[in-house]
Structure formats: C-alpha cells, structure tokens
Design an enzyme around this catalytic site. Structure first.
Site, PDB file in Angstrom:
ATOM      1  CE  LYS A   1    -109.791 -93.918 -24.723  1.00  0.00           C
ATOM      2  NZ  LYS A   1    -110.997 -93.283 -25.251  1.00  0.00           N
TER       3      LYS A   1
ATOM      4  CE1 TYR B   1     -64.196 -71.633 -24.334  1.00  0.00           C
ATOM      5  CE2 TYR B   1     -62.180 -72.696 -23.572  1.00  0.00           C
ATOM      6  CZ  TYR B   1     -62.818 -71.634 -24.191  1.00  0.00           C
ATOM      7  OH  TYR B   1     -62.090 -70.582 -24.667  1.00  0.00           O
TER       8      TYR B   1
ATOM      9  CB  SER C   1     -61.868 -69.259 -28.571  1.00  0.00           C
ATOM     10  OG  SER C   1     -63.272 -69.316 -28.446  1.00  0.00           O
TER      11      SER C   1
ATOM     12  CG  MET D   1    -115.961 -91.218 -32.860  1.00  0.00           C
ATOM     13  SD  MET D   1    -117.367 -92.282 -33.081  1.00  0.00           S
ATOM     14  CE  MET D   1    -117.554 -92.964 -31.477  1.00  0.00           C
TER      15      MET D   1
ATOM     16  CG  HIS E   1     -76.305 -54.927 -32.648  1.00  0.00           C
ATOM     17  ND1 HIS E   1     -77.382 -54.305 -32.078  1.00  0.00           N
ATOM     18  CD2 HIS E   1     -75.234 -54.618 -31.884  1.00  0.00           C
ATOM     19  CE1 HIS E   1     -76.978 -53.624 -31.020  1.00  0.00           C
ATOM     20  NE2 HIS E   1     -75.663 -53.784 -30.888  1.00  0.00           N
TER      21      HIS E   1
ATOM     22  NE  ARG F   1    -105.845 -89.354 -21.436  1.00  0.00           N
ATOM     23  CZ  ARG F   1    -106.725 -88.740 -22.188  1.00  0.00           C
ATOM     24  NH1 ARG F   1    -106.742 -88.935 -23.476  1.00  0.00           N
ATOM     25  NH2 ARG F   1    -107.614 -87.931 -21.670  1.00  0.00           N
TER      26      ARG F   1
ATOM     27  CB  CYS G   1     -66.971 -68.349 -28.168  1.00  0.00           C
ATOM     28  SG  CYS G   1     -65.856 -67.485 -29.272  1.00  0.00           S
TER      29      CYS G   1
ATOM     30  NE  ARG H   1    -114.742 -95.916 -22.351  1.00  0.00           N
ATOM     31  CZ  ARG H   1    -114.983 -95.029 -21.379  1.00  0.00           C
ATOM     32  NH1 ARG H   1    -114.447 -93.853 -21.418  1.00  0.00           N
ATOM     33  NH2 ARG H   1    -115.759 -95.361 -20.384  1.00  0.00           N
TER      34      ARG H   1
ATOM     35  N   GLY I   1    -109.942 -84.286 -31.004  1.00  0.00           N
ATOM     36  CA  GLY I   1    -110.858 -83.840 -32.057  1.00  0.00           C
ATOM     37  C   GLY I   1    -111.731 -84.945 -32.617  1.00  0.00           C
TER      38      GLY I   1
HETATM   39  C1  PEP Z   1     -67.654 -65.351 -33.937  1.00  0.00           C
HETATM   40  O1  PEP Z   1     -67.272 -64.786 -34.968  1.00  0.00           O
HETATM   41  O2  PEP Z   1     -68.110 -66.503 -33.938  1.00  0.00           O
HETATM   42  C2  PEP Z   1     -67.596 -64.666 -32.640  1.00  0.00           C
HETATM   43  C3  PEP Z   1     -67.912 -65.312 -31.533  1.00  0.00           C
HETATM   44  O3  PEP Z   1     -67.279 -63.350 -32.639  1.00  0.00           O
HETATM   45  P1  PEP Z   1     -68.288 -62.173 -33.041  1.00  0.00           P
HETATM   46  O4  PEP Z   1     -69.662 -62.751 -33.132  1.00  0.00           O
HETATM   47  O5  PEP Z   1     -68.164 -61.159 -31.979  1.00  0.00           O
HETATM   48  O6  PEP Z   1     -67.753 -61.730 -34.366  1.00  0.00           O
END
Ligand code: PEP
Ligand code: MG
Length: 869
Positions: A22, A849, A762, A103, A454, A336, A829, A92, A101
């Site tokens: 403030k 990627y 990948s 004063m 899963h 603020r 991935c 203040r 919380g």
């Molecule tokens: C991994 O193992 O990173 C993958 C992408 O394959 P999955 O999770 O299907 O085993």
C-alpha cells in the site's frame, strides 16, 4: 541513524519490501501527480525492530513520526490536536503482500472532545463531525483495543429502532452526539479507562496495534496458508483524512479498472454517497454500481475513469482502486493489482496486448499456467474450497474438478449415470474393461498406480479429472471403501480436485465463470516463439479433434491397443490373444483389419492431413486378459470356447512382470501377421482417404519396445512386405515412414545401429524411466513419495523428466542416432514430456516435437514459448 519513516513523496512502487504494497503504491501515485491525500509510511523495518525489541516504540521512531506529522501539518495547514483547524489522519496497515487477515484501518484519528467541535464549526456540519468521532471511537475500540464491534453496532441499531429509522444516514447530529456519549461509556466500562484524548497518544497506540497485528493468529494462519514469510513485517500508512461522509456531493467507493470476473474493459465496482470507506464493505447500505456515478457526479466519474486508465498503463496491470470524493473533489486512497478469475486474467492480458499496453513478449511471459488450466477444465469455487478439509489425497493425475456419487465398478457407474446421477468411479486400479465406466464418470480415483498408470493416462486423455495412487484408500468390496476410520459407500458424494490431488466429502460449488477465451490467438503467438512443435497423444476421433482444437500440429502417438478398450473390441482382441492356431488368428485378423482400417480413416480425417504417428500394438497382456472365474466364463461363452480352454490359455499367458514381458514388437516377432495386418490397415486407409478427400496422408508407422537393430530390421521388413502388397492392390503410391519408440535403455546405447533402419525416433519416457530407474510405473508411487519426503527425489520422475539419468540416455541416443542419420526426426511422447520443468531441458535438446495428452498441449506450447523468450 536508522530511517524509520518515509513521506509519500520520497518512495516508489519498487519499495514494497520496505514500505509495504500500500505504502509503495501511495508513494508511486504521489510521484505521478495523482490526487493522493498527503501522508507518510512507517517502514516494515520499524515493525520488525519493534517486535524484536520488547514491543516498544523507541524514541527514535517517535521522533521521526512526529517530524513527519510536522511536515504533514505544514503541507495541509492543519495541526494535530488544534482547536481551530485540527489535522485528522487515517492509519492503515500494509505489508508487502495484501493480507486480509490482519488489522486494517482506523479513520478520523486526531478527533477528541475539543477537536470534534472545531471540525463541526469549520465544516458547518455538526452531524458530519459527530459521525466522524463515533467512527473513530468505534474503530479505535475495535481495531486498536480489541473490543467487540457488535457492542458498538448494537447501539446504533437500537437508536434507529427507537426512532423508527432504517439507515445510518438518516441519523441526525443529535443522534450521533448521543452515540458518542454511549460509546465513551462502553469504552470506560470495558477497558476501565477513558478513550485517549491526546491525538499523539492515539497515533502511537494505533501504530503499535498495527505492528502487533503482524503476529495475531489470523495473520499467522493467513501467511501459513499463502506461503508468506513471517519475517516481512508490516508497514503503517498515515494519511491526511478526506471525507466521503461530508454530504451528498461526497462519497466513497472501490473500483476495478476492468471487470474482475469476465475481464471486460470499463470500470467495475460500487460506491456510496455520503459515506466513509468501511460502509461500502460493511454493507450498512447497499452501494450503487459505479456506472450510476456517471449520472450523479459526471465530472468525478470521468476523472476516476481516466485515472484508472492511466494507472493500468503505468502498472501494466488491472487495478483495484479505492477512492473518496469530498465535496466534489476526487481523491485516490489506494491502488493495487486487482484479484481476478482465470478467465478475466487471460482476457485482460490479450486485451492489454491488443491495446498496446504490453508487448508480445510480455503477453507470452505473463500468462500463468493455473489460468490456462482453468480455461480448459472446470474448477471448484476458490472461496468455497478454503473452508473445506480434504480427507484423502493422491497424485494429481488429470486436472479439473468434479462432484459425484461414488461407485466402485464400471457397471454400477454406467447404471448410475443412466439414472441421471453424476458419478465418481472409485477403483483399486483400472483396466481396459473399465473404459466405459471411466467415460461416464465425472472423476476417477484409484488407490494404486502412478502418473502413467492406466487410469491416469486414460482419464487425462479424455479430459476427466483424476486422482490416482491414494495410498490411504482401501477398496474393500464392490460397494465399499475405507480411508482410515472413514467409510465411502456406494452413493457417497465426493468432490475430487484433479489439480491439487485432494478429495473431499460432500459437494463443493464450482467456479461460476467458465472460460471461453479463444485460445486460437494465443496459439498463433506461441507458435511464433516456440522452437519445438507439439503433437497430441490421441487415437479416438474425439481426442484427436480435441488435440487439434487445442493447437496440436499432428498426432505424435496413437496407441492402437487403446482402440480395443470398447467392450465389443475387447472381445475381438481377447479372441486374438487367446487364439490357439495361426488359422484361428488369421480369421480374427481378417475382421480386425476392417475395423482398424475404419479406425484409421476416421483418424486421418480428424487430423486433417497433419502428420500422424500410429504405433503398432503394444499391449501389456495383463491389461487385456480376463480376470477371475466370472470373466473366464463370460469370455468362454462369447468366444465359443470352454471355461478350461480360456483358463488354461490365460494361465499360459500370465506373466509375473508383464510390463517387461510379451509386449511391443516382441509380439511382432512372434506373430508377424498381427503387425502386418495393422500395417496394411494403416496404408490402405491412407490410400482411401487420400483418394476420397485429396488430403495427402503420409502415415508414420511406429514400432514400440525396440531393443536391437536386427530385431527392428526384421519386423520392418516383414511389415514392408505387407505394405507393398497393399500398395500394389490399391495401385497407389504413398509416402510413409517407419520408425521406432526409444524406451529401453539398450536402445539408447545402440541408437546408431537402430537409426540405420529407422526413419524416426520417439522417446517413450514412461518405459524409459521405469527401466532406467528400476521403478515400476504402476507400483512405485509409495516409494517415490517416500523419496520425495526424504528429499532424495525433488520430483516424481514419471512427471518431471529425470534429466541426469533418463535425460542423459536421451542425449546419447540423439547423438548416436543423428551420427548415422543427420536428418533423423526425433520426438518424445512419454508423460513427462509436457511438464513445464521437463520442457526447459527438452528445449535444449535438438528434438523436433513433444507429444502429449490433448489437454496438456496449450500449457506445453506456452512453456515452450516462454522458455524460448
Ligand atoms: C512410453 O513408454 O513413454 C510411452 C509413451 O508408451 P506407453 O505409455 O504406451 O508405454
Ligand atoms: Mg511405452
């Protein structure tokens, strides 16, 4: 000599540590020449000194305060305690971070039995003067002396009742005079002393009370909940009073420079005519929307609007501004940065960018992950959540929030949904058979399994909120679970927060405003900065469409085994793995090929011709095998086999360690016809879609679980044979690539050999982490939690890429792979790819990627862009 006091004209917005938020902003506004009542700040250092040295205002501090009061007098022409022209101030608190919380405020300090008379005669407004005095008595009593506010308020209520009045502003000078006498009496009775008549004593007591409030219980709790250090202290701001309660050309209010819920431009807030600050928040009268001020006091409204615009530009942020109008003159009492919803946060930043208030780099860097997350998932109402205590927590596997009734099997969940209930699926762990149950649920909770289990992967893919690995949860039967002493029964209402990993009993209201900000604009901007592209892990048309809508440049991982999670498909798949002979298998494959071809056609169409990496089957078999006598019986009946045949075959296929078992291309080596069928379906679907739509489909076929160059080459040549057959049959030419997952440590070491045969790599960091660290991806949450608690791991390696182990293996594989094939396309991935902490590391690897669940794409793109700035 220590400097304990700064005039507003001496400070700046950078000095929040010393002057509090403030104080620093009052100084900044003074510097900008805005109409801020003059004043000064006693520093946070003074507060800390006071608290650490026996709670005494040392003479040095008092001298500096009095010196500043003198300067205030000189500037205002008024004097503290003066019988003719008394100086009144507000006091203040103001720490570095706003802390509701603590004063807060004492107004009208400096009034006493004499100065009130002077104020009455100077203002020619006795009612006003006694209203001010009673406010001082009330606030001082409550805030400084710790008296109960209701003791005071009750007197006003009683007086209004006796006189048949409804509102405070209907009370007359005599009424207030009477209230002042009653208040002084209350003061005397409760504290056994008189209200201090000496303004200087009032001031010192108020300063001490503010300092002391740093350690009150509410403040401590607030700091603990908001991770604010106890070592900051609070400053005290002392400022000449301006009066919003002077009459009908005076007033006070609070405005946001933009709408804090939606982010729309234009002032948003409320005010009260003839009132002092606290009345607006206290709800004594109903305030009017700020837009009404444009009619009531148009000039002041315009001035306020233009000051708010200037403040926004200056701070480059939406402001929360307190103002007072005294006899048509506008004063700004505080500014603020304004609190806002996630939707407003994004809208405001985009508008700032378009209005030229911030540049593109600032836009990119200032978007916060939590706001983006909220744009994609519903959340619990923040205030409602504050009052709730969770009874269970686990890994925050898939963000968002939901409330529903607990059900313990996919069937029960599906039935409940059909009855119109909202459902939370509670399982020990999930398997492909639960997929329909997951799809109808608002949230999924499991007691076992990590971030790549899963339940976690499937829920994340579907954008359903999920908390997994809740260790304290014991799922007992099909209609009951316990958490310590607590019992969850079928139908128990649970609220699940997949962003924090916490679970609550009962319903929690959802945030009202859901975000509708067009992310498209942001994607264009992020794409301009990010070096690495982002693809989607998706296989169903719906998930692919989501991925595309959320900015994916293609599909980086379509797990074909996920296409068999539906009940009818699951049966076909079981038929395939339970087949006793090649003939039987070929028979099943013939049907499956048609089904898969159709799947792939949908996929290509949903991906609109963007690169599409389809991974050949990688089914950890245990996820697909029937479990227990009932399921053996059911499968036997459906497949026309005997119970014993199904049981024997299942027993044969059962593995002690299925994650390291008969998976991936091991299946392709043992049963080449399965991968051949898939390759044919991929190619033939591509030929058909190319012909039908004109999109140039170029499939990328990905082989999972490779360990060795020879192994890969053998499977590649077998599927190439099938591909050539299909192309011949279709009389079409098509460009395609065949590459591999790199997810086994050995594959990293022999990446140069594998790269001689592969068109792309990948990294599957889920399996690579499992194997590099020797930690089962499904069973390790307990170990990982222990390691994190013990400080051995900073993060869960399945969530945040383990740079020194898994990252080093990746570096090696990239280096070796590109030595042989400099153009080798490389992606990642696994689940860890999209985590903001992993991205900083991945940005420095020469990869092309990242591929992740659709709902994680925006944040991944944002982080890539932020890191590249
Ligand atoms: C991994 O193992 O990173 C993958 C992408 O394959 P999955 O999770 O299907 O085993
Ligand atoms: Mg894998």
């Amino acid at each position: 000599m220590n400097r304990w006091v700064y005039l507003f004209s001496e400070g700046s917005k950078e000095q929040k540590d010393l002057l509090g938020g403030k104080g620093a902003n009052l100084a900044e506004m003074t510097k900008l020449g805005l109409p801020v009542p003059t004043g000064f700040t006693v520093t946070t250092e003074a507060c800390l000194y006071y608290l650490n040295h026996g709670n005494q205002l040392i003479s040095d501090m008092k001298d500096q305060v009095m010196d500043a009061v003198e300067k205030l007098s000189a500037k205002t022409g008024k004097k503290f305690g003066d019988m003719e022209n008394p100086l009144l101030v507000s006091v203040r608190s103001g720490s570095k971070f706003s802390m509701p919380g603590m004063m807060d405020t004492v107004l009208n300090l400096g009034l006493n039995d004499q100065t009130v008379a002077a104020l009455a005669s100077n203002s020619q407004n006795e009612r006003f003067a006694y209203d001010c005095y009673r406010r001082l008595l009330q606030m001082f009593g409550n805030v400084v002396m710790g008296m109960d506010n209701s003791d005071f308020e009750n007197r006003i209520t009683a007086l209004k009742k006796v006189n048949g009045l409804s509102f405070d502003n209907e009370l007359t000078a005599d009424h207030w005079n009477q209230i002042v006498s009653e208040y002084k009496e209350i003061y005397r009775k409760k504290l056994q002393r008189e209200f201090p008549q000496d303004p200087i004593e009032q001031l010192y007591l108020a300063i001490e009370a503010v300092f002391g409030s740093w350690n009150n219980q509410r403040a401590k709790t607030y700091r603990r909940l908001h991770d604010i250090s106890d070592d900051l202290g609070t400053a005290v701001n002392i400022q000449e009073m301006v009066f919003g309660n002077f009459g009908d050309s005076s007033g006070t209010g609070v405005v946001f420079s933009r709408n804090p819920s939606l982010g729309d431009p234009g002032l948003f807030g409320e005010y009260l005519i003839n009132a002092q600050g606290e009345d607006v928040v206290a709800g004594v009268r109903t305030p009017k929307p700020i837009q009404v001020l444009a009619d009531e006091l148009p000039e002041q409204f315009q001035q306020l609007k233009s000051i708010c615009e200037d403040l926004e530009k200056h701070y480059q942020d939406m402001q929360d501004v307190e103002f007072t109008i005294e006899r048509e003159k506008l004063f700004i009492l505080q500014t603020r940065s304004g609190k806002r919803t996630s939707k407003a946060a994004l809208t405001i930043l985009l508008d700032f960018y378009k209005e030229g208030i911030i540049n593109e780099a600032e836009l990119v860097s200032r978007i916060e992950a939590k706001d983006l997350e909220a744009a994609l998932h519903p959340n619990f109402d923040e205030d409602a959540l504050k009052n709730r205590v969770s009874f269970l927590s686990g890994l925050a596997a898939s963000p968002g929030a939901a409330t529903g009734a607990a059900y313990f099997t996919a069937e029960a969940a599906t039935e409940a949904k059909a009855r119109g209930e909202r459902v939370v699926l509670v399982r020990e762990e999930t398997s492909p058979e639960d997929i329909e149950g997951i799809a109808v649920s608002e949230a999924v909770i499991t007691s076992r399994g990590g971030m790549t289990s899963h339940a976690a992967v499937v829920a994340r893919g579907m954008g359903i909120c999920s908390v997994v690995g809740c260790e304290r949860l014991t799922v007992l039967e099909e209609n009951k679970a316990t958490v310590g002493e607590e019992v969850i029964e079928e139908g128990t209402i649970l609220s699940v927060d997949g962003t924090s990993g916490k679970i609550y009993f009962g319903e929690i209201p959802m945030e009202e405003v859901t975000n509708t900000v067009a992310l498209d604009e942001l994607h264009v901007i992020w794409d301009r900065h990010a070096k690495i592209k982002v693809r989607a892990n998706a296989e169903t048309p719906k998930d692919i469409a989501t991925g595309m809508a959320l900015g994916a440049v293609g599909i980086g991982l379509a797990r074909t085994e996920h296409m068999f999670f539906e009940k009818s498909r699951l049966l076909q798949f079981r038929q395939l793995i339970l087949a006793d002979s090649l003939d039987e298998r070929l028979e099943v494959l013939k049907d499956l090929k048609q089904v898969q071809k159709q799947d792939f056609k949908f996929m290509y169409e949903a991906a609109e011709g963007k690169p599409t990496t389809i991974r050949l089957l990688d089914p950890p078999l245990h996820e697909f095998l029937p479990k227990g006598a009932d399921e053996y019986r059911e499968v036997a009946k459906e497949l026309g086999k005997t119970y014993n045949e199904v049981k024997r075959k299942t027993d044969n296929l059962a593995e002690v360690n299925p994650m390291l078992g008969f998976r991936g291309l091991r299946l392709g080596v043992a049963y080449p016809e399965i991968y051949q069928m898939q390759a044919e379906a991929i190619i033939e679907a591509a030929c058909e879609v190319t012909k039908e739509t004109g999109l140039a489909i170029q499939p990328e076929i990905m082989i999972p679980f490779t360990i060795d160059a020879q192994e890969f080459a053998r499977v590649r040549s077998s599927i190439e044979e099938a591909i050539q057959r299909s192309l011949k049959e279709y009389k079409q030419d098509l460009s395609y690539q065949i590459g591999t997952m790199i997810e086994i440590p050995r594959a990293c070491f022999v990446a140069d050999e594998i790269a001689q045969h592969a068109d792309f790599f990948s990294f599957g960091t889920n399996d690579l982490t499992q194997m590099a660290l020797g930690l089962s991806r499904d069973d390790s949450p307990r170990i990982i939690n222990q390691y994190m608690e013990a400080g051995i791991f900073a993060d869960d390696p399945f969530q945040v890429l383990d740079e020194s182990g898994v990252g080093a293996l990746m570096k090696l594989a990239i280096e070796r792979g590109r030595q042989v094939n400099p153009k080798l396309k490389i992606g990642i991935c696994g689940e860890a790819a999209a985590h903001p902490k992993s991205i900083a590391f991945l940005n420095n690897l020469a990869i092309d990627y990242i591929s992740c669940s659709p709902f994680r794409i925006p944040q991944a793109k944002m982080t890539l862009a932020q890191d590249a700035l």
